[in-house]
Write a protein that holds these residues in place. Structure first.
Motif, PDB file in Angstrom:
ATOM      1  N   LYS A   1     -14.095 -47.343  -7.028  1.00  0.00           N
ATOM      2  CA  LYS A   1     -15.063 -46.451  -8.031  1.00  0.00           C
ATOM      3  C   LYS A   1     -16.135 -46.019  -8.046  1.00  0.00           C
ATOM      4  O   LYS A   1     -16.910 -45.104  -8.770  1.00  0.00           O
ATOM      5  N   ASP A   2     -16.930 -47.238  -7.140  1.00  0.00           N
ATOM      6  CA  ASP A   2     -18.799 -46.486  -7.416  1.00  0.00           C
ATOM      7  C   ASP A   2     -18.465 -44.959  -6.953  1.00  0.00           C
ATOM      8  O   ASP A   2     -19.298 -43.974  -7.036  1.00  0.00           O
ATOM      9  N   ALA A   3     -18.207 -44.781  -5.403  1.00  0.00           N
ATOM     10  CA  ALA A   3     -17.911 -43.126  -5.435  1.00  0.00           C
ATOM     11  C   ALA A   3     -17.582 -42.219  -6.012  1.00  0.00           C
ATOM     12  O   ALA A   3     -17.866 -41.159  -6.527  1.00  0.00           O
ATOM     13  N   VAL A   4     -16.536 -42.529  -7.315  1.00  0.00           N
ATOM     14  CA  VAL A   4     -15.843 -42.107  -8.256  1.00  0.00           C
ATOM     15  C   VAL A   4     -16.903 -41.779  -9.658  1.00  0.00           C
ATOM     16  O   VAL A   4     -17.109 -40.163  -9.811  1.00  0.00           O
ATOM     17  N   ASP A   5     -17.443 -42.826  -9.627  1.00  0.00           N
ATOM     18  CA  ASP A   5     -18.517 -42.496 -10.418  1.00  0.00           C
ATOM     19  C   ASP A   5     -19.408 -41.308 -10.230  1.00  0.00           C
ATOM     20  O   ASP A   5     -20.638 -41.114 -11.105  1.00  0.00           O
ATOM     21  N   ALA A   6     -20.048 -41.610  -8.429  1.00  0.00           N
ATOM     22  CA  ALA A   6     -20.894 -40.179  -8.589  1.00  0.00           C
ATOM     23  C   ALA A   6     -20.398 -39.131  -8.134  1.00  0.00           C
ATOM     24  O   ALA A   6     -21.570 -38.664  -8.241  1.00  0.00           O
ATOM     25  N   SER A   7     -18.934 -38.538  -8.414  1.00  0.00           N
ATOM     26  CA  SER A   7     -18.711 -37.143  -8.087  1.00  0.00           C
ATOM     27  C   SER A   7     -18.918 -36.473  -9.003  1.00  0.00           C
ATOM     28  O   SER A   7     -19.171 -37.002  -9.619  1.00  0.00           O
ATOM     29  N   ASP A   8     -19.225 -35.459  -8.497  1.00  0.00           N
ATOM     30  CA  ASP A   8     -19.083 -34.455  -9.413  1.00  0.00           C
ATOM     31  C   ASP A   8     -17.554 -33.057  -9.113  1.00  0.00           C
ATOM     32  O   ASP A   8     -16.731 -33.524  -8.361  1.00  0.00           O
ATOM     33  N   HIS A   9     -17.292 -32.349  -9.970  1.00  0.00           N
ATOM     34  CA  HIS A   9     -16.049 -31.081  -9.769  1.00  0.00           C
ATOM     35  C   HIS A   9     -16.091 -30.807  -8.011  1.00  0.00           C
ATOM     36  O   HIS A   9     -18.032 -30.724  -7.937  1.00  0.00           O
ATOM     37  N   GLY A  10     -15.334 -31.127  -7.977  1.00  0.00           N
ATOM     38  CA  GLY A  10     -15.473 -29.965  -6.256  1.00  0.00           C
ATOM     39  C   GLY A  10     -15.392 -31.663  -5.323  1.00  0.00           C
ATOM     40  O   GLY A  10     -15.476 -30.952  -4.112  1.00  0.00           O
ATOM     41  N   ASP A  11     -16.153 -32.456  -5.336  1.00  0.00           N
ATOM     42  CA  ASP A  11     -16.244 -33.661  -4.304  1.00  0.00           C
ATOM     43  C   ASP A  11     -14.995 -34.719  -3.787  1.00  0.00           C
ATOM     44  O   ASP A  11     -13.798 -34.101  -4.172  1.00  0.00           O
ATOM     45  N   THR A  12     -15.081 -34.642  -2.988  1.00  0.00           N
ATOM     46  CA  THR A  12     -13.741 -35.536  -2.211  1.00  0.00           C
ATOM     47  C   THR A  12     -14.569 -36.880  -1.975  1.00  0.00           C
ATOM     48  O   THR A  12     -15.672 -36.983  -1.220  1.00  0.00           O
ATOM     49  N   VAL A  13     -13.849 -38.201  -2.642  1.00  0.00           N
ATOM     50  CA  VAL A  13     -14.073 -39.737  -2.253  1.00  0.00           C
ATOM     51  C   VAL A  13     -13.459 -39.860  -1.488  1.00  0.00           C
ATOM     52  O   VAL A  13     -12.162 -39.580  -0.716  1.00  0.00           O
ATOM     53  N   LEU A  14     -13.622 -39.904  -0.197  1.00  0.00           N
ATOM     54  CA  LEU A  14     -12.732 -40.300   1.271  1.00  0.00           C
ATOM     55  C   LEU A  14     -13.107 -41.515   2.201  1.00  0.00           C
ATOM     56  O   LEU A  14     -13.961 -41.726   1.407  1.00  0.00           O
ATOM     57  N   ILE A  15     -11.976 -42.342   1.643  1.00  0.00           N
ATOM     58  CA  ILE A  15     -11.545 -44.183   1.510  1.00  0.00           C
ATOM     59  C   ILE A  15     -11.355 -44.252   4.018  1.00  0.00           C
ATOM     60  O   ILE A  15      -9.773 -43.853   4.065  1.00  0.00           O
ATOM     61  N   ALA A  16     -12.014 -44.950   4.063  1.00  0.00           N
ATOM     62  CA  ALA A  16     -11.476 -46.036   5.442  1.00  0.00           C
ATOM     63  C   ALA A  16     -10.520 -46.692   5.557  1.00  0.00           C
ATOM     64  O   ALA A  16     -10.494 -47.214   4.341  1.00  0.00           O
ATOM     65  N   ASP A  17      -9.273 -46.673   6.690  1.00  0.00           N
ATOM     66  CA  ASP A  17      -8.804 -47.675   6.553  1.00  0.00           C
ATOM     67  C   ASP A  17      -9.011 -48.922   6.269  1.00  0.00           C
ATOM     68  O   ASP A  17     -10.528 -49.782   6.323  1.00  0.00           O
ATOM     69  N   GLY A  18      -8.316 -49.612   4.989  1.00  0.00           N
ATOM     70  CA  GLY A  18      -8.210 -51.058   5.013  1.00  0.00           C
ATOM     71  C   GLY A  18      -7.578 -51.439   3.691  1.00  0.00           C
ATOM     72  O   GLY A  18      -6.967 -50.530   3.176  1.00  0.00           O
ATOM     73  N   THR A  19      -7.894 -52.586   2.951  1.00  0.00           N
ATOM     74  CA  THR A  19      -6.716 -52.324   1.980  1.00  0.00           C
ATOM     75  C   THR A  19      -8.203 -53.029   1.111  1.00  0.00           C
ATOM     76  O   THR A  19      -9.001 -54.115   1.026  1.00  0.00           O
ATOM     77  N   TYR A  20      -8.199 -52.911  -0.380  1.00  0.00           N
ATOM     78  CA  TYR A  20      -9.970 -52.783  -1.303  1.00  0.00           C
ATOM     79  C   TYR A  20      -8.830 -52.877  -2.540  1.00  0.00           C
ATOM     80  O   TYR A  20      -8.078 -52.576  -3.506  1.00  0.00           O
ATOM     81  N   SER A  21      -9.908 -53.717  -3.174  1.00  0.00           N
ATOM     82  CA  SER A  21      -9.642 -54.820  -3.913  1.00  0.00           C
ATOM     83  C   SER A  21     -10.975 -54.726  -4.776  1.00  0.00           C
ATOM     84  O   SER A  21     -11.227 -55.041  -4.769  1.00  0.00           O
ATOM     85  N   GLY A  22      -9.983 -56.446  -5.853  1.00  0.00           N
ATOM     86  CA  GLY A  22     -11.158 -56.646  -6.584  1.00  0.00           C
ATOM     87  C   GLY A  22     -11.626 -55.625  -7.570  1.00  0.00           C
ATOM     88  O   GLY A  22     -11.484 -54.486  -7.922  1.00  0.00           O
ATOM     89  N   ASN A  23     -12.404 -55.877  -8.758  1.00  0.00           N
ATOM     90  CA  ASN A  23     -13.245 -55.094  -9.083  1.00  0.00           C
ATOM     91  C   ASN A  23     -13.489 -54.286  -8.564  1.00  0.00           C
ATOM     92  O   ASN A  23     -13.960 -54.628  -7.660  1.00  0.00           O
ATOM     93  N   GLY A  24     -13.546 -53.239  -8.983  1.00  0.00           N
ATOM     94  CA  GLY A  24     -14.476 -51.383  -8.567  1.00  0.00           C
ATOM     95  C   GLY A  24     -13.252 -50.776  -7.847  1.00  0.00           C
ATOM     96  O   GLY A  24     -13.718 -49.642  -7.345  1.00  0.00           O
TER      97      GLY A  24
END
Length: 306
Positions: A42-65
């Motif tokens: 969520k932090d990365a998405v909120d900081a993004s502008d049109h055309g950006d890529t949010v690139l997520i490393a391997d792992g399990t992501y859970s909880g708020n955000g």
């Protein structure tokens, strides 16, 4: 036993292919990395502008955000580094994993969206977007299109969801090269002046369309019923259907062509024969072929329209 490893034109051809993501780029496009630069998706998405890529490393992501992520009308790409097998978004307790109105998500496993009253793995809400090479599992509903237009689901596995695999309500949705397993109710539910098309998808469970809707199934193996009600229409072309038939009411109709159905239906090129399914590297619904080492050729091989 050897398994089929070559392509045939026939009533059914299952092609799960690699996908090339067409980047949404601009002169100032940025890549925003999770978690090295941003602690949550969520932090990365909120900081993004049109055309950006949010690139997520391997792992399990859970909880708020890492659940209830609203992409906020941003034309961005949210993607994993190495594919859905190593990047999991666990939405336990969340109403949804992601909400899109534009943009795309690629290469994620999205699971356990089980919030009370919703529980959607991915919600396309009043807009469109693309979902590519993802696994959506163990949610209340896998994918929900709400008055959405131009939705494309490509190369995804949708399985183990409590109620429905994919729903389109008053919009349009196309699915390509997907595997959809039934939940507690329907594998696919198309309703309320909606239009849906499935191409080269394997469906296990009931496919249901109702209330002034259109549903098109092309080159699909369907293990279960197909039903059309309340002024709706369903068309099967180059499909195989087993463990079910086609149900409809007096206001609805169907068309079946170049298909192999367990219950015979009138239509050009139709047959009703054992398709001779065999198990292959990608599942249980390959077609038997002498050239691949099986005892006989499926009647579906090279049997469709040119």
């Amino acid at each position: 036993m050897k398994h089929p490893n070559r392509h045939h034109h026939g009533i059914f051809q299952l092609v799960i292919s690699g996908l090339i993501l067409i980047g949404l780029t601009s002169a100032s496009a940025a890549t925003r990395r999770v978690p090295s630069e941003y602690p949550t998706i969520k932090d990365a998405v909120d900081a993004s502008d049109h055309g950006d890529t949010v690139l997520i490393a391997d792992g399990t992501y859970s909880g708020n955000g890492n659940r209830n992520i609203n992409m906020r009308y941003k034309n961005i790409v949210v993607t994993s580094e190495n594919g859905a097998g190593t990047c999991i978004v666990d939405c336990a307790g969340g109403n949804f994993g992601f909400v899109l109105t534009i943009g795309s998500i690629q290469g994620l496993t999205i699971q356990n969206a089980d919030g009370s009253g919703q529980g959607y793995g991915v919600l396309f809400d009043m807009g469109g977007g693309r979902l590519l090479d993802c696994v959506i599992r163990d949610c209340r509903v896998g994918i929900y299109g709400n008055y959405a237009s131009g939705v494309e689901i490509v190369g995804c596995r949708i399985a183990g969801n409590e109620y429905e695999g994919a729903i389109s309500v008053s919009g349009d949705m196309k699915l390509f090269n997907c595997e959809i397993d039934h939940g507690g109710d329907y594998a696919v539910w198309n309703r309320d002046i909606a239009w849906m098309e499935l191409n080269n998808c394997r469906v296990t469970g009931t496919v249901f369309t109702q209330a002034a809707t259109e549903l098109y199934l092309n080159h699909c193996p369907i293990i279960g019923d197909v039903e059309a009600y309340m002024e709706s229409m369903v068309e099967l072309s180059h499909c195989i259907q087993r463990d079910g038939g086609i149900g409809y009411d007096a206001t609805s109709g169907y068309s079946v062509t170049y298909s192999n159905t367990e219950i015979p239906y009138t239509g050009e090129g139709n047959i009703s024969e054992d398709p001779l399914f065999v198990t292959g590297p990608g599942g249980d619904y390959y077609l038997s072929q002498v050239a691949a080492g099986q005892a006989g050729d499926s009647p579906c091989v090279d049997a469709g329209a040119a």
